[in-house]
Scaffold this motif. Structure first.
Motif, PDB file in Angstrom:
ATOM      1  N   HIS A   1       0.827  -1.218   0.000  1.00 55.72           N
ATOM      2  CA  HIS A   1       0.000   0.000   0.000  1.00 55.72           C
ATOM      3  C   HIS A   1       0.859   1.266   0.000  1.00 55.72           C
ATOM      4  O   HIS A   1       0.459   2.308  -0.509  1.00 55.72           O
ATOM      5  CB  HIS A   1      -0.977  -0.004   1.179  1.00 55.72           C
ATOM      6  N   GLU A   2       2.054   1.198   0.558  1.00 53.04           N
ATOM      7  CA  GLU A   2       2.977   2.332   0.508  1.00 53.04           C
ATOM      8  C   GLU A   2       4.170   1.964  -0.385  1.00 53.04           C
ATOM      9  O   GLU A   2       5.331   2.163  -0.024  1.00 53.04           O
ATOM     10  CB  GLU A   2       3.439   2.715   1.916  1.00 53.04           C
ATOM     11  N   GLY A   3       3.837   1.402  -1.524  1.00 53.76           N
ATOM     12  CA  GLY A   3       4.870   0.887  -2.425  1.00 53.76           C
ATOM     13  C   GLY A   3       5.871   1.935  -2.873  1.00 53.76           C
ATOM     14  O   GLY A   3       7.068   1.635  -3.029  1.00 53.76           O
ATOM     15  N   TYR A   4       5.409   3.148  -3.091  1.00 55.78           N
ATOM     16  CA  TYR A   4       6.345   4.181  -3.543  1.00 55.78           C
ATOM     17  C   TYR A   4       7.414   4.445  -2.482  1.00 55.78           C
ATOM     18  O   TYR A   4       8.622   4.393  -2.763  1.00 55.78           O
ATOM     19  CB  TYR A   4       5.612   5.479  -3.896  1.00 55.78           C
ATOM     20  N   ALA A   5       6.963   4.678  -1.249  1.00 55.89           N
ATOM     21  CA  ALA A   5       7.908   4.954  -0.159  1.00 55.89           C
ATOM     22  C   ALA A   5       8.816   3.752   0.072  1.00 55.89           C
ATOM     23  O   ALA A   5      10.033   3.889   0.255  1.00 55.89           O
ATOM     24  CB  ALA A   5       7.140   5.312   1.115  1.00 55.89           C
ATOM     25  N   ALA A   6       8.235   2.568   0.057  1.00 56.99           N
ATOM     26  CA  ALA A   6       9.033   1.364   0.290  1.00 56.99           C
ATOM     27  C   ALA A   6      10.113   1.217  -0.776  1.00 56.99           C
ATOM     28  O   ALA A   6      11.268   0.889  -0.464  1.00 56.99           O
ATOM     29  CB  ALA A   6       8.122   0.137   0.311  1.00 56.99           C
ATOM     30  N   MET A   7       9.750   1.466  -2.037  1.00 55.58           N
ATOM     31  CA  MET A   7      10.750   1.320  -3.094  1.00 55.58           C
ATOM     32  C   MET A   7      11.861   2.350  -2.937  1.00 55.58           C
ATOM     33  O   MET A   7      13.041   2.039  -3.156  1.00 55.58           O
ATOM     34  CB  MET A   7      10.087   1.425  -4.470  1.00 55.58           C
ATOM     35  N   GLN A   8      11.498   3.573  -2.534  1.00 56.01           N
ATOM     36  CA  GLN A   8      12.551   4.584  -2.334  1.00 56.01           C
ATOM     37  C   GLN A   8      13.512   4.157  -1.227  1.00 56.01           C
ATOM     38  O   GLN A   8      14.734   4.327  -1.343  1.00 56.01           O
ATOM     39  CB  GLN A   8      11.946   5.961  -2.003  1.00 56.01           C
ATOM     40  N   ALA A   9      12.959   3.601  -0.175  1.00 55.47           N
ATOM     41  CA  ALA A   9      13.804   3.168   0.949  1.00 55.47           C
ATOM     42  C   ALA A   9      14.710   2.012   0.531  1.00 55.47           C
ATOM     43  O   ALA A   9      15.879   1.938   0.933  1.00 55.47           O
ATOM     44  CB  ALA A   9      12.917   2.766   2.131  1.00 55.47           C
ATOM     45  N   VAL A  10      14.179   1.119  -0.271  1.00 54.29           N
ATOM     46  CA  VAL A  10      14.964  -0.016  -0.759  1.00 54.29           C
ATOM     47  C   VAL A  10      16.087   0.478  -1.685  1.00 54.29           C
ATOM     48  O   VAL A  10      17.244   0.043  -1.584  1.00 54.29           O
ATOM     49  CB  VAL A  10      14.022  -1.021  -1.470  1.00 54.29           C
ATOM     50  N   ILE A  11      15.735   1.410  -2.567  1.00 48.64           N
ATOM     51  CA  ILE A  11      16.736   1.975  -3.487  1.00 48.64           C
ATOM     52  C   ILE A  11      17.851   2.651  -2.702  1.00 48.64           C
ATOM     53  O   ILE A  11      19.035   2.528  -3.029  1.00 48.64           O
ATOM     54  CB  ILE A  11      16.071   2.966  -4.481  1.00 48.64           C
ATOM     55  N   ASP A  12      17.452   3.350  -1.649  1.00 47.70           N
ATOM     56  CA  ASP A  12      18.431   4.041  -0.806  1.00 47.70           C
ATOM     57  C   ASP A  12      19.471   3.076  -0.233  1.00 47.70           C
ATOM     58  O   ASP A  12      20.578   3.483   0.109  1.00 47.70           O
ATOM     59  CB  ASP A  12      17.697   4.722   0.349  1.00 47.70           C
ATOM     60  N   ARG A  13      19.083   1.819  -0.116  1.00 46.60           N
ATOM     61  CA  ARG A  13      20.012   0.814   0.417  1.00 46.60           C
ATOM     62  C   ARG A  13      20.653  -0.014  -0.708  1.00 46.60           C
ATOM     63  O   ARG A  13      21.234  -1.061  -0.444  1.00 46.60           O
ATOM     64  CB  ARG A  13      19.279  -0.073   1.426  1.00 46.60           C
ATOM     65  N   GLY A  14      20.511   0.459  -1.930  1.00 43.37           N
ATOM     66  CA  GLY A  14      21.279  -0.139  -3.018  1.00 43.37           C
ATOM     67  C   GLY A  14      20.569  -1.195  -3.837  1.00 43.37           C
ATOM     68  O   GLY A  14      21.153  -1.732  -4.777  1.00 43.37           O
TER      69      GLY A  14
ATOM     70  N   TRP B   1      10.797   2.411   5.563  1.00 45.21           N
ATOM     71  CA  TRP B   1      10.194   3.246   4.514  1.00 45.21           C
ATOM     72  C   TRP B   1       9.311   4.339   5.098  1.00 45.21           C
ATOM     73  O   TRP B   1       8.949   5.290   4.387  1.00 45.21           O
ATOM     74  CB  TRP B   1       9.344   2.383   3.572  1.00 45.21           C
ATOM     75  N   ASP B   2       8.981   4.232   6.368  1.00 44.48           N
ATOM     76  CA  ASP B   2       7.970   5.129   6.947  1.00 44.48           C
ATOM     77  C   ASP B   2       8.597   6.455   7.377  1.00 44.48           C
ATOM     78  O   ASP B   2       8.591   6.809   8.548  1.00 44.48           O
ATOM     79  CB  ASP B   2       7.285   4.422   8.116  1.00 44.48           C
ATOM     80  N   GLN B   3       9.161   7.142   6.425  1.00 43.66           N
ATOM     81  CA  GLN B   3       9.789   8.433   6.712  1.00 43.66           C
ATOM     82  C   GLN B   3       9.335   9.418   5.651  1.00 43.66           C
ATOM     83  O   GLN B   3       9.131   9.053   4.494  1.00 43.66           O
ATOM     84  CB  GLN B   3      11.319   8.321   6.647  1.00 43.66           C
ATOM     85  N   GLU B   4       9.219  10.673   6.063  1.00 41.16           N
ATOM     86  CA  GLU B   4       8.699  11.698   5.170  1.00 41.16           C
ATOM     87  C   GLU B   4       9.488  11.748   3.850  1.00 41.16           C
ATOM     88  O   GLU B   4       8.921  11.856   2.776  1.00 41.16           O
ATOM     89  CB  GLU B   4       8.733  13.063   5.872  1.00 41.16           C
ATOM     90  N   LYS B   5      10.808  11.611   3.957  1.00 35.98           N
ATOM     91  CA  LYS B   5      11.642  11.785   2.757  1.00 35.98           C
ATOM     92  C   LYS B   5      11.348  10.759   1.664  1.00 35.98           C
ATOM     93  O   LYS B   5      11.663  10.978   0.507  1.00 35.98           O
ATOM     94  CB  LYS B   5      13.132  11.739   3.118  1.00 35.98           C
ATOM     95  N   TYR B   6      10.766   9.648   2.022  1.00 37.45           N
ATOM     96  CA  TYR B   6      10.471   8.631   1.011  1.00 37.45           C
ATOM     97  C   TYR B   6       9.081   8.768   0.415  1.00 37.45           C
ATOM     98  O   TYR B   6       8.713   8.060  -0.520  1.00 37.45           O
ATOM     99  CB  TYR B   6      10.611   7.222   1.605  1.00 37.45           C
ATOM    100  N   LYS B   7       8.298   9.669   0.974  1.00 35.72           N
ATOM    101  CA  LYS B   7       6.888   9.686   0.579  1.00 35.72           C
ATOM    102  C   LYS B   7       6.544  10.728  -0.485  1.00 35.72           C
ATOM    103  O   LYS B   7       5.429  10.753  -0.989  1.00 35.72           O
ATOM    104  CB  LYS B   7       6.010   9.857   1.814  1.00 35.72           C
ATOM    105  N   THR B   8       7.472  11.613  -0.790  1.00 36.86           N
ATOM    106  CA  THR B   8       7.206  12.624  -1.801  1.00 36.86           C
ATOM    107  C   THR B   8       7.422  12.013  -3.177  1.00 36.86           C
ATOM    108  O   THR B   8       8.505  11.542  -3.487  1.00 36.86           O
ATOM    109  CB  THR B   8       8.184  13.807  -1.647  1.00 36.86           C
ATOM    110  N   LYS B   9       6.411  12.031  -3.981  1.00 35.14           N
ATOM    111  CA  LYS B   9       6.554  11.420  -5.304  1.00 35.14           C
ATOM    112  C   LYS B   9       7.384  12.304  -6.229  1.00 35.14           C
ATOM    113  O   LYS B   9       7.106  13.465  -6.422  1.00 35.14           O
ATOM    114  CB  LYS B   9       5.187  11.187  -5.942  1.00 35.14           C
TER     115      LYS B   9
END
Lengths: 396, 396
Positions: free
Chosen positions: A330-343, A384-392
């Motif tokens: 449901h928060e796929g966008y934020a989760a993907m950003q967080a995953v990308i951030d870790r490489g 992933w539950d951080q503001e920085k990952y949630k901005t599209k």
């Protein structure tokens, strides 16, 4: 297995596991130097003489043959140029001329939107009565009636990876008197494709995904060999003319697949692609497909074991799945950003799809386990539950 | 004059005097390293993240603004992409929708053939009744009647260099209720262009000639700013959509000039062009034009003095001539090959035109005299009269 894995042929940044080769393939090591050489020795030194002297003029067909080999197409049936969107337009425009009494372009709602948009644009130019009809992927065959001029489908769904059965669908469509156009964006270099065996009239695809041609690499178009001398190019540019340098005032379509060329080809991009395609010269697509499925099955098994937050969005049956695996969150966008951030680089497709591509040329089973461990860490600790990952952002 | 001549900014091969920058501009020195860096640091290292992180997504508009500056267009009215032929199609398709009761696309027989071919292709898609009408360049204004939807002209004739008066023609065309489309292929970077001042609705052009963007560099399209929000893109690709990454199933045209984008842009070619365009940041086009005319006048004077075998094919009045000078010679093809063999590179256009381009950024008056001396030697000694020069190659 020997023959497919060739990590040493790619630039793969330190600390990155790249599961986004289905969106933009990584840089083949040989490309930079060869592009450099083309720029210096051909453009720089030969100048205008490069068109003949360096083979620029024949490059679209030459590279077309490289691509043809991995999609089951004979030599001389594929040519490179423009973008996938423009090749959609070009193929559809030719297709509707082949079935003049039929007025419907049929596609499915799983198609990549640009294909649908280009069809809309074409319909807006054609005389009144034409329409673009969109149905659910599973309803396509039932929707082919005597009004349908052409069926346009992307073989592999860009979100879920679900495949259409190219041969069966083509046969059913043609039995109803319609023309078949396949978009191979997520097929070329990803799965086994037997274009000639499918008997479809047209196919198109791009080369910056699994073929590693670089950002904005040119597209390709295939026309079945028995048709190509009779179709009328609607995008009738000078390099598709029978004698471009006669400078006739009227268009005469060129010989064979050459008529699907339009304007001056992008030589620098084509050079990058031509080098990238050398990696495919000895690839057995059946073997590559088997390797891809193995990686995907491992990924699904490990994700379902270690990351219960994610729900499989791709077909479970690998026989009807391309070379990607998608999960919903449901928060796929934020989760993907967080995953990308870790490489671990995958991508997101609205509304809730986390998409991962599998490319056995530069991924092995160790990479898959390492990626799953990182995804599991991000998900189980809610990183992933951080503001920085949630901005599209505009592109993901 | 300071400010225009900058030979040191280009790779100019030893022993070559390059009078073909009107066909393919030479390599700016900064390009190779910057393309190399883009390939390694952006594609190689950022991978898919380059679309946002390296600014690839905004590049077509960013480079469009670089081009806008030298053709008298405001920021935000020019965008890059595709090829000139496709931009012809795109502009014409938009133009005919603006004048729905008119059915004629009017052009002249001096136009570059691909423009005519693309118009033919468009006419073939539109409902019956549309036609492409071609008249002699001097008959255009008389041929604009109430059936004419759009007039499409190339400002500078590719063979003779003869110019149309952009402002006067546009005014006359619009007074008759038709839309005006200018092809600036031989204008952009060659002569002063005041697009906004001309009030034309559309303009298009290429960037591999005077702008030195490299073989296959992308084209540009200009739309007058008051129109751009209302035109309907016929080549409605996803990157011209208002929200490309919303993946809507229906097309909604993007804001402003962005709607003239189609598919994924050729980032490597655009990077080469973006670097090449940096050379234009401080160029005063009036000064460049004056320098170009000086070189041309010198060339005409010296050729007519030393090479009586050649007959001027370009207008003698520099006010109605672009940045090239053409001469006729009955064995022009062979003569040009012989001249090229001695390091003076111009080109040939059927049936008998020897064409020379003048580019004051990297040519000075010493080059002109040296070129004339070589041409005079070839012609006075009949050095062209050899079998090896008489076989027509595909590209010249």
């Amino acid at each position: 297995m020997s023959g497919i894995l060739r990590k040493e042929a790619f630039i793969l940044p330190e600390g990155v596991i790249y599961l986004d080769g289905n969106s933009l393939g990584p840089l083949p090591k040989a490309v930079a130097a060869r592009v450099q050489k083309m720029i210096a020795d051909e453009w720089g030194d030969m100048l205008i003489r490069g068109w003949n002297g360096a083979g620029w003029m024949d490059q679209p067909s030459r590279v077309g043959n490289q691509v043809a080999r991995i999609i089951g197409a004979p030599d001389g049936t594929v040519v490179m140029g423009d973008t996938l969107s423009l090749k959609v337009f070009q193929a559809l425009a030719a297709a509707v001329k082949m079935t003049p009494k039929r007025r419907v372009i049929l596609s499915d709602t799983g198609n990549f939107p640009s294909d649908l948009y280009m069809a809309e644009g074409l319909v807006g130019l054609l005389e009144q009565g034409y329409e673009l009809r969109k149905v659910a992927p599973e309803e396509v065959l039932g929707a082919v009636d005597e009004d349908v001029a052409v069926v346009m489908l992307t073989q592999v769904d860009y979100r879920t990876g679900r495949t259409h059965d190219m041969k069966a669908v083509t046969k059913a469509v043609q039995a109803k008197g319609a023309v078949m156009l396949w978009d191979l964006a997520h097929s070329a270099g990803a799965i086994e494709v037997d274009l000639a065996g499918s008997n479809c009239e047209f196919a198109i695809g791009c080369t910056y995904k699994y073929l590693n041609g670089g950002p904005g690499a040119p597209a390709f178009i295939y026309v079945r060999s028995d048709l190509v001398e009779t179709i009328e190019p609607a995008l009738s540019g000078w390099l598709g003319h029978r004698q471009p340098f006669a400078f006739d005032l009227s268009y005469k379509a060129g010989a064979g697949i050459e008529r699907m060329r339009v304007g001056t080809p992008p030589v620098i991009q084509l050079t990058a692609l031509e080098v990238a395609m050398e990696l495919w010269a000895d690839v057995d697509m059946a073997q590559l497909r088997a390797e891809s499925i193995k990686l995907q099955e491992q990924f699904i098994m490990e994700i379902e074991r270690d990351v219960p937050q994610l729900t499989l969005a791709s077909p479970r049956d690998s026989a009807v799945r391309g070379s990607q695996v998608s999960f919903r969150f449901h928060e796929g966008y934020a989760a993907m950003q967080a995953v990308i951030d870790r490489g671990v680089i995958g991508d997101f497709r609205a509304p809730d799809i986390m998409r991962f591509g599998f490319t056995p040329m530069y991924l092995d089973s160790g990479d898959i386990s390492a990626a799953v461990a990182i995804i599991a860490d991000v998900m189980s600790n809610n990183l992933w539950d951080q503001e920085k990952y949630k901005t599209k952002s505009k592109v993901t």
